[in-house]
Design a protein around this motif. Structure first.
Motif, short mmCIF file in Angstrom:
data_model
loop_
_atom_site.label_atom_id
_atom_site.label_comp_id
_atom_site.label_asym_id
_atom_site.label_seq_id
_atom_site.Cartn_x
_atom_site.Cartn_y
_atom_site.Cartn_z
N SER A 65 4.16 0.31 -4.87
CA SER A 65 5.44 0.29 -5.20
C SER A 65 6.33 0.68 -3.97
N GLU A 66 7.41 -0.26 -3.93
CA GLU A 66 8.34 -0.09 -2.74
C GLU A 66 8.75 1.24 -2.72
N GLY A 67 8.70 1.70 -1.48
CA GLY A 67 9.20 3.31 -1.03
C GLY A 67 8.03 4.17 -1.11
N LEU A 68 6.94 3.68 -1.80
CA LEU A 68 5.88 4.63 -1.92
C LEU A 68 4.65 3.97 -1.38
N GLU A 69 4.84 3.19 -0.43
CA GLU A 69 3.54 2.76 0.35
C GLU A 69 2.62 3.72 0.69
#
Length: 189
Positions: A65-69
């Motif tokens: 997920s974008e932002g949760l790399e």
């Protein structure tokens, strides 16, 4: 508390059913490979003989997920501290239900049902333009469009946001910015 937060984040960002998160073993968290450059979660491994709600073995989701790399590598690190056959999370389903209800009550949100995490992640990704509806369908492992329609309701998300107090929304935004620092500073394994 860290394991609880990780389980909630996993259910929300990967659209997991609560039972799927609670049934995970440490060995179900898979590191990147030539086939997939992301950490992934193997759901319902055939070796255990327990199928998904729709009768499938070997489902899986990537932690991309974008932002949760940062989340996938951190979760893999936590899992590697345990035996592969050990449960990933060291608490029972009812403990999860109780903690979730306490957390929602603390911020003034109603209807504290764990399934809301699965239901909330899908519309969030669609509304924010992070995933196309077909990618959401695949990620949530919904077999047909009718099943997906029950969950990917962007107007419902809007209603929840409008009903929440401004204080709760402000606290959520602050916590979202601190999430990586707070979780990765601790271990739950």
């Amino acid at each position: 508390r860290v394991g609880f937060a990780a389980a909630c984040l996993l259910m929300w960002s990967r659209y997991l059913r609560p039972s799927e998160a609670m049934d995970l073993h440490a060995g179900d968290v898979l590191g990147p490979s030539a086939t997939c450059p992301h950490v992934s979660i193997l759901l319902h491994p055939q070796e255990r003989g327990v199928t998904s709600k729709v009768g499938e073995f070997d489902d899986g989701v990537t932690l991309d997920s974008e932002g949760l790399e940062w989340f996938g590598p951190w979760l893999l690190q936590q899992a590697q501290r345990k035996s592969p056959t050990a449960k990933l999370f060291d608490f029972h389903y009812q403990d999860m239900v109780n903690r979730f209800k306490e957390a929602m009550d603390a911020v003034g949100l109603k209807d504290a049902v764990l399934y809301r995490l699965r239901h909330g992640g899908a519309p969030h990704d669609v509304v924010r333009g992070k995933r196309h509806i077909t990618a959401v369908k695949k990620r949530g492992r919904w077999s047909n469009d009718q099943s997906l329609k029950r969950y990917a309701k962007d107007v419902r998300l809007q209603k929840v946001e409008l009903e929440a107090s401004q204080e709760s929304l402000a606290r959520a935004r602050v916590f979202a910015k601190q999430l990586q620092r707070v979780l990765t500073a601790r271990d739950f394994a």
